[in-house]
Design a protein around this motif. Structure first.
Motif, PDB file in Angstrom:
ATOM      1  N   LEU A   1      17.072 -47.337 -43.112  1.00  0.00           N
ATOM      2  CA  LEU A   1      16.609 -45.976 -42.819  1.00  0.00           C
ATOM      3  C   LEU A   1      17.241 -44.976 -43.783  1.00  0.00           C
ATOM      4  N   GLY A   2      18.523 -45.178 -44.088  1.00  0.00           N
ATOM      5  CA  GLY A   2      19.187 -44.314 -45.061  1.00  0.00           C
ATOM      6  C   GLY A   2      18.542 -44.417 -46.434  1.00  0.00           C
ATOM      7  N   GLN A   3      18.142 -45.641 -46.806  1.00  0.00           N
ATOM      8  CA  GLN A   3      17.462 -45.830 -48.089  1.00  0.00           C
ATOM      9  C   GLN A   3      16.096 -45.147 -48.104  1.00  0.00           C
ATOM     10  N   ILE A   4      15.409 -45.168 -46.969  1.00  0.00           N
ATOM     11  CA  ILE A   4      14.107 -44.508 -46.880  1.00  0.00           C
ATOM     12  C   ILE A   4      14.266 -43.000 -47.047  1.00  0.00           C
ATOM     13  N   VAL A   5      15.289 -42.414 -46.410  1.00  0.00           N
ATOM     14  CA  VAL A   5      15.547 -40.980 -46.573  1.00  0.00           C
ATOM     15  C   VAL A   5      15.738 -40.656 -48.049  1.00  0.00           C
ATOM     16  N   GLU A   6      16.502 -41.472 -48.739  1.00  0.00           N
ATOM     17  CA  GLU A   6      16.795 -41.203 -50.150  1.00  0.00           C
ATOM     18  C   GLU A   6      15.547 -41.345 -51.017  1.00  0.00           C
ATOM     19  N   ARG A   7      14.732 -42.371 -50.771  1.00  0.00           N
ATOM     20  CA  ARG A   7      13.553 -42.601 -51.606  1.00  0.00           C
ATOM     21  C   ARG A   7      12.458 -41.566 -51.350  1.00  0.00           C
ATOM     22  N   VAL A   8      12.352 -41.107 -50.124  1.00  0.00           N
ATOM     23  CA  VAL A   8      11.321 -40.112 -49.804  1.00  0.00           C
ATOM     24  C   VAL A   8      11.737 -38.722 -50.259  1.00  0.00           C
ATOM     25  N   SER A   9      12.999 -38.368 -50.045  1.00  0.00           N
ATOM     26  CA  SER A   9      13.464 -37.006 -50.354  1.00  0.00           C
ATOM     27  C   SER A   9      13.882 -36.833 -51.806  1.00  0.00           C
ATOM     28  N   GLY A  10      14.217 -37.943 -52.471  1.00  0.00           N
ATOM     29  CA  GLY A  10      14.730 -37.841 -53.832  1.00  0.00           C
ATOM     30  C   GLY A  10      16.166 -37.359 -53.888  1.00  0.00           C
TER      31      GLY A  10
ATOM     32  N   ILE B   1      15.687 -38.886 -40.473  1.00  0.00           N
ATOM     33  CA  ILE B   1      14.346 -39.486 -40.375  1.00  0.00           C
ATOM     34  C   ILE B   1      13.425 -38.598 -39.555  1.00  0.00           C
ATOM     35  N   VAL B   2      13.917 -38.107 -38.418  1.00  0.00           N
ATOM     36  CA  VAL B   2      13.092 -37.254 -37.556  1.00  0.00           C
ATOM     37  C   VAL B   2      12.647 -35.999 -38.302  1.00  0.00           C
ATOM     38  N   MET B   3      13.510 -35.462 -39.128  1.00  0.00           N
ATOM     39  CA  MET B   3      13.136 -34.267 -39.897  1.00  0.00           C
ATOM     40  C   MET B   3      12.055 -34.583 -40.929  1.00  0.00           C
ATOM     41  N   LEU B   4      12.100 -35.769 -41.500  1.00  0.00           N
ATOM     42  CA  LEU B   4      11.028 -36.190 -42.418  1.00  0.00           C
ATOM     43  C   LEU B   4       9.719 -36.397 -41.658  1.00  0.00           C
ATOM     44  N   VAL B   5       9.832 -36.909 -40.418  1.00  0.00           N
ATOM     45  CA  VAL B   5       8.643 -37.073 -39.572  1.00  0.00           C
ATOM     46  C   VAL B   5       8.063 -35.704 -39.241  1.00  0.00           C
ATOM     47  N   ARG B   6       8.914 -34.773 -38.866  1.00  0.00           N
ATOM     48  CA  ARG B   6       8.473 -33.418 -38.515  1.00  0.00           C
ATOM     49  C   ARG B   6       7.752 -32.751 -39.687  1.00  0.00           C
ATOM     50  N   ASP B   7       8.234 -33.023 -40.889  1.00  0.00           N
ATOM     51  CA  ASP B   7       7.636 -32.416 -42.082  1.00  0.00           C
ATOM     52  C   ASP B   7       6.442 -33.197 -42.618  1.00  0.00           C
ATOM     53  N   GLY B   8       6.039 -34.259 -41.900  1.00  0.00           N
ATOM     54  CA  GLY B   8       4.865 -35.023 -42.291  1.00  0.00           C
ATOM     55  C   GLY B   8       5.059 -35.933 -43.494  1.00  0.00           C
ATOM     56  N   LYS B   9       6.309 -36.228 -43.835  1.00  0.00           N
ATOM     57  CA  LYS B   9       6.565 -37.051 -45.023  1.00  0.00           C
ATOM     58  C   LYS B   9       6.652 -38.536 -44.704  1.00  0.00           C
ATOM     59  N   VAL B  10       6.947 -38.873 -43.464  1.00  0.00           N
ATOM     60  CA  VAL B  10       6.914 -40.262 -43.008  1.00  0.00           C
ATOM     61  C   VAL B  10       6.376 -40.284 -41.589  1.00  0.00           C
ATOM     62  N   SER B  11       5.971 -41.462 -41.151  1.00  0.00           N
ATOM     63  CA  SER B  11       5.530 -41.661 -39.772  1.00  0.00           C
ATOM     64  C   SER B  11       6.382 -42.754 -39.150  1.00  0.00           C
ATOM     65  N   LEU B  12       6.651 -42.617 -37.861  1.00  0.00           N
ATOM     66  CA  LEU B  12       7.455 -43.638 -37.183  1.00  0.00           C
ATOM     67  C   LEU B  12       6.789 -45.001 -37.202  1.00  0.00           C
TER      68      LEU B  12
END
Length: 464
Positions: free
Chosen positions: A204-213, A111-122
Motif C-alpha cells: 500500500l505504501g508503494q502504491i501511494v508513492e507510485r500514484v502520487s509521485g 490510501i483513503v485520501m487517494l480514494v477520496r480524490d478519485g486517484k485509486v479505487s478500493l
C-alpha cells in the motif's frame, strides 16, 4: 515528578451572590473544599496508574511514555524509566519512538485520501499499480491489502528465509519487493481468510508513492502530519537518519539490557517515528474532522471475507469491544520498541502508550489504565469455570520420539520441542513452556491466561 493536566473544577452555573460577607465566605469555603477533593481524587487515580509502570520507573531501566486523553484534553501524561540509559537521559512525553505497526493507520489514511480524490479505487487490482506482482488467478484488490485478506506471505519472514538477518542486515525496498514477487502461491485463496501480514501495507505504501509521485513520508507530511500539527512525526525511509530527541530501543540481556534499533528501511507497514504528544493530535482528528469526517469514518470500515463473515480489522485499526464498550485500537512491535493506542470513541477517552523495551506490552498496559479511569462504565465479563483436562502419565520413552523442530505448513512458523527432566518443553519466543500430557499424543501448553492444545498425529504420505 508526574505531569498532570487537571481541569479546574467549575460550578454547573455561575452564582451571583448578594448579602453579607459571611455568606460569601461560606460559598468560598465550599468551592475550595470541592476543588481540594477533586485534586485528591485525581492523585489517587494517577497513583494507581503509576503503580502499573513502577517496575520500569527507575534510572537503570528503559521505560515508557504515557498520555491519557479525555474530552479533547490530555488529563495525565508522564514518562517512566529512561529514554537513553547509557547517557542518563530520563523518559519524557516528548521523546520519539518507533511505533511499529501502529504506523499502518497512517498508510491507510494516505490510501483513503487517494480514494477520496478519485486517484485509486478500493476495488482496483493491485497489479494495476504493481504489475510485477504475479497473477494468482484472481485479483488481489487494495481492499484485500487493507484488511489482511490477500493471502500474501509476510515479507519479513520471506527476507529472513532468504538469508537476511534482522539484527545486522539492511534489506532495501527493491529487495523486499523482489522476495514478494517471487512467490508463486498464496497462503490461501484471495479473500477467504484473515491473516495479519506486513506485506499488504508495505505494498500500500508503494502504491501511494507510485500514484502520487512522492515518497510516502512526503505525502503523509503534506496531507496528515503538517495539517494536524504533528511536527515531530515522520516515516523514516533511511535507518541512518538522525532523529532528534529519539529514545533508544532495548532488549533484556543477562542482568541488564542491550541496544535494539531497526536497520530496515521499508515503510507502509511500519517505520513511523512519533511521540505520545503528537499521537494525541492524531487521536483528536477522529473527533474534530480536520482531515475530513469522510476520511476518518472510512478508516473504521471493517472487512468482510468471501463467505460474508465480518472481521474486526478495518483500515489499520481494530474495531472491537472491551468490557461492554466499543474500542478502536492497534498495537505495534519492532526492534526494541513497543506501542499501543486504545480509543473508546463513545467516551471520548484514549490511552496512548509507547515503550522502548522489547518485552513491554503497551496495549495491555493501556487497557489497564482504561480499567482505572472507566471503572464505573466497564462491565466485567462473566467468568466461566473451565475444567482443565486431567494430566496423565506418559513414559519418557514415548516422549523422546516427539522431540524435534516442527513447522506450521500454512504460515511457516516454527516450534521447537525438547525433552528435559521427563517433560516436553515447547520453545516459544524467548522462553520454554511445559507441555502437560492429557493423552498419549495430546498435550496442553498452559499459561495463566489461556491454554493451547497440541496433538501429535502419526506421519502420513512419507512425511516425517
Amino acid at each position: 515528578m508526574p505531569m498532570a493536566d487537571k481541569p479546574p473544577v467549575k460550578p454547573d452555573k455561575e452564582v451571583i451572590m448578594h448579602g453579607s460577607s459571611g455568606l460569601r465566605k461560606m460559598f468560598t469555603i465550599a468551592a475550595a473544599a470541592t476543588l481540594f477533593a477533586a485534586f485528591l481524587a485525581a492523585d489517587e487515580t494517577t497513583d494507581k496508574v503509576d503503580k502499573l509502570f513502577a517496575q520500569w520507573d527507575k534510572t537503570t531501566s528503559p521505560g515508557a511514555a504515557l498520555a491519557v486523553v479525555r474530552d479533547g484534553r490530555i488529563i495525565y501524561k508522564r514518562g517512566y524509566g529512561m529514554a537513553k540509559i547509557e547517557d542518563g537521559i530520563v523518559m519524557t512525553t516528548d521523546k520519539i519512538f518507533d511505533i511499529g505497526s501502529v504506523s499502518k493507520q497512517f498508510t491507510a489514511t494516505c490510501i483513503v485520501m487517494l480514494v477520496r480524490d478519485g486517484k485509486v479505487s478500493l476495488d482496483d487490482n493491485v497489479r494495476k499499480y504493481i504489475p510485477e506482482l504475479p497473477d494468482y488467478g484472481m485479483p488481489i484488490t487494495i481492499r484485500h491489502l487493507l484488511h489482511h485478506t490477500s493471502g500474501l506471505r509476510d515479507y519479513n519472514a520471506l527476507l529472513e528465509l532468504a538469508g537476511f538477518r534482522d539484527d545486522s542486515d539492511c534489506p532495501n525496498v527493491d529487495e523486499a519487493l523482489d522476495v514478494i514477487c517471487r512467490q508463486k502461491k498464496l497462503n490461501y485463496p484471495v479473500g477467504e481468510e484473515y491473516s495479519y501480514t506486513n506485506t499488504g501495507y508495505f505494498l500500500l505504501g508503494q502504491i501511494v508513492e507510485r500514484v502520487s509521485g512522492k515518497s510516502l513520508n512526503a505525502f503523509a507530511q503534506e496531507h496528515i502530519f503538517k495539517p494536524l500539527g504533528m511536527e515531530h512525526t515522520l516515516f523514516q525511509e533511511d535507518h541512518t537518519q538522525i532523529i532528534r530527541n529519539r529514545a533508544t530501543g532495548y532488549d533484556p540481556a543477562g542482568q541488564g539490557f542491550k541496544l535494539d534499533m531497526s536497520n530496515w528501511d521499508e515503510t507502509g507497514d511500519g517505520n513511523v517515528y512519533t511521540s505520545v504528544e503528537d499521537l494525541y493530535l492524531w487521536d483528536q482528528s477522529f473527533y474534530n474532522g480536520k482531515l475530513g469526517k469522510d476520511v476518518m469514518d472510512m478508516l473504521h470500515t471493517t472487512g468482510t471475507l468471501s463467505n460474508g463473515k465480518k472481521i474486526e480489522y478495518a483500515f489499520g485499526l481494530v474495531v472491537t469491544e472491551y468490557k461492554g464498550l466499543k474500542v478502536v485500537e492497534h498495537g505495534g512491535s519492532w526492534a526494541g520498541f513497543r506501542a499501543g493506542i486504545v480509543r473508546f470513541p463513545e467516551e471520548q477517552f484514549s490511552v496512548i502508550c509507547l515503550a522502548n523495551l522489547g518485552t513491554m506490552d503497551p496495549s495491555g498496559l493501556a487497557f489497564k489504565v482504561a480499567d482505572i479511569y472507566l471503572a464505573g462504565k466497564l462491565k466485567e465479563p462473566e467468568k466461566k469455570e473451565e475444567k482443565k483436562a486431567e494430566a496423565v502419565a506418559v513414559p519418557e520413552k514415548d516422549l523422546a520420539p516427539l522431540v524435534g523442530n516442527y513447522q506450521d505448513a500454512k504460515f511457516w512458523g516454527w516450534l521447537e520441542i525438547d525433552l528435559k527432566d521427563g517433560k516436553l518443553l515447547a520453545g516459544t519466543g524467548r522462553r520454554d513452556r511445559v507441555l502437560v500430557p492429557i493423552g498419549p499424543m495430546t498435550f496442553e501448553m498452559r499459561t495463566p491466561a489461556t491454554s493451547v492444545r497440541l496433538e501429535f498425529k502419526p506421519a502420513a504420505g512419507g512425511r516425517p
